[in-house]
Design an enzyme around this catalytic site. Structure first.
Site, short mmCIF file in Angstrom:
data_model
loop_
_atom_site.label_atom_id
_atom_site.label_comp_id
_atom_site.label_asym_id
_atom_site.label_seq_id
_atom_site.Cartn_x
_atom_site.Cartn_y
_atom_site.Cartn_z
N ASP A 202 0.84 -1.21 0.00
CA ASP A 202 0.00 0.00 0.00
C ASP A 202 0.88 1.26 0.00
O ASP A 202 0.61 2.21 -0.74
CB ASP A 202 -0.92 -0.03 1.23
CG ASP A 202 -1.87 1.15 1.28
OD1 ASP A 202 -2.52 1.43 0.25
OD2 ASP A 202 -1.96 1.80 2.33
N ARG B 299 -8.87 11.77 -11.74
CA ARG B 299 -8.39 11.66 -10.36
C ARG B 299 -8.02 10.22 -9.99
O ARG B 299 -7.72 9.93 -8.84
CB ARG B 299 -9.46 12.18 -9.40
CG ARG B 299 -9.82 13.65 -9.60
CD ARG B 299 -10.73 14.16 -8.50
NE ARG B 299 -12.03 13.51 -8.51
CZ ARG B 299 -12.49 12.71 -7.54
NH1 ARG B 299 -11.75 12.46 -6.49
NH2 ARG B 299 -13.69 12.17 -7.62
N LYS B 300 -8.10 9.31 -10.94
CA LYS B 300 -7.82 7.89 -10.67
C LYS B 300 -6.43 7.49 -11.15
O LYS B 300 -6.04 7.81 -12.27
CB LYS B 300 -8.87 7.00 -11.35
CG LYS B 300 -10.28 7.21 -10.86
CD LYS B 300 -11.22 6.22 -11.55
CE LYS B 300 -12.66 6.47 -11.14
NZ LYS B 300 -13.60 5.57 -11.83
N LYS C 231 1.75 -15.33 -3.41
CA LYS C 231 2.25 -16.50 -4.13
C LYS C 231 3.09 -17.40 -3.22
O LYS C 231 2.94 -18.61 -3.21
CB LYS C 231 3.11 -16.06 -5.32
CG LYS C 231 2.36 -15.23 -6.35
CD LYS C 231 1.42 -16.11 -7.13
CE LYS C 231 0.83 -15.36 -8.31
NZ LYS C 231 -0.15 -16.20 -9.00
N ASN D 254 -2.45 -10.92 -4.62
CA ASN D 254 -2.27 -12.38 -4.67
C ASN D 254 -0.96 -12.74 -3.97
O ASN D 254 0.11 -12.27 -4.37
CB ASN D 254 -2.22 -12.86 -6.12
CG ASN D 254 -3.60 -12.84 -6.75
OD1 ASN D 254 -4.57 -13.28 -6.15
ND2 ASN D 254 -3.69 -12.29 -7.94
#
Lengths: 240, 240
Positions: free
Chosen positions: B152, B197-198, B176, B174
């Site tokens: 993050d 804004r993304k 692994k 994911n």
């Protein structure tokens, strides 16, 4: 790889500590710490957290719900096989004296103050959490990683109630509204499906008063097969 | 809600501290701490981490890469507007003295030891990380939440290089292969797409030698619109 890690820890125990040359790392894990159950009220708990705790303790009285104790280190049991295969006995002792469960690695009130309750008949786990000032992301708000951590822990506990030993395989999280730092939230984890070694769990994070949905997640946990413990790389998911 | 949080912190500063009645919480954040850059080697770094750090510092010499400094608290700037709207000045001071960035809230060597490097032309951020013994999940392994946290932070930094102030909207991860505790890993975050804004960012986690893919993730970050700061609930995503 784990042997290397333990060797590094051993070297550090003899070398300079965080306070500088000439010091050694203090051992954080006395026997008393290891056996202490942290899932009970302490003086740093807010009134909101205490009220929620009492509500859930009342639900435990008829046996439908159960409070889950929580320690700074995993008690010996389901995972001791893993340790025996990957670590020599002295390394295991070194790791045991230094390692802490991530969610219990803060002093009281500064990090994750939480208790989990389970209802095995309904396949649910609820976690009540007060996030301390060391969990900050953007000023005044929880760090996204702190929210992800407690979701992983709560959903994982829900899968563990059936799978016993499980590892996270996938986590998909939608952040709806930021969580103010130091506020109280309630996590609801629900086992949606169990297929062989796979456990699908959903999880929501609401404000303490239940009015605001902060975060929602879906997750997949996998129970490792016995032989996977033998691989040198610690690859549990190679048959996924 | 944030005013309430600050009020609780103020009360606690006058009440019993973690060490029991009669004590007060120690302040962890001196001026020296606030201005200290933690993204530099310290005595707890392993040889593996030092080698990777030196490799990336070499890449910085021609200006294509840049080492990003890192503090325990956000420096004043992009977020001060948020604080001014939600907290009274004394509350802000209280929060500032107690709050710590989650990823920098551990003493040297016990938690996240990391440095990020960015390459703005390539829209990439790389994070080199050594995870300490307080990040444990299953014995001998990183906690899933610790991996999620550094993903993050690294993917978020990649989005911030363009968006300046962004919040996590979605993270899909994911897992692994588990990561041995105390080992060194390298995170690679890549901005895949920016739409208004993304900001869509992918991220991988490899072992320090690059041979093992431990984790891969996709993420979406959103730049809050100015007026969203005005909502009482801190709802940044209400126009998503």
């Amino acid at each position: 790889m784990l042997r290397g890690c333990a060797a590094r820890l051993r070297l550090r125990a003899l070398g300079p500590g965080p306070a500088g040359p000439g010091t050694v790392w203090r051992s954080f894990s006395s026997e008393k710490d290891i056996h202490k159950d942290y899932a009970v009220p302490n003086p740093t708990w807010s009134e909101d957290l205490r009220l929620l705790y009492e509500q859930f303790m009342k639900k435990c009285e008829d046996g439908s719900w159960e409070r889950l104790p929580s320690y700074r280190q995993h008690p010996a049991g389901g995972c001791s096989d893993f340790q025996a295969r990957h670590l020599d006995p002295s390394a295991t002792k070194e790791l045991k004296s230094r390692a802490r469960l991530f969610t219990r690695s803060f002093e009281d009130g500064l990090g994750f103050e939480y208790v989990m309750f389970c209802n095995d008949a309904e396949k649910r786990v609820v976690c009540i959490l007060q996030g301390g000032p060391h969990l900050q992301g953007m000023p005044g708000l929880f760090h996204g990683g702190a929210i992800l951590t407690i979701i992983d822990a709560t959903a994982g506990m829900c899968a563990k109630r059936i799978g016993k030993v499980v590892l996270t395989a996938n986590l998909n999280v939608n952040f709806k509204r930021p969580i103010p730092l130091c506020s109280v939230v309630v996590l609801n984890a629900q086992l949606e499906k169990a297929e062989g070694r796979k456990f699908f769990v959903s999880c929501t994070v609401h404000s303490g008063d239940g009015r605001t949905l902060h975060t929602e997640a879906t997750s997949l946990f996998i129970k490792p097969v016995h032989n996977e413990h033998k691989t040198a790389s610690g690859d549990f998911h190679n048959t996924l």
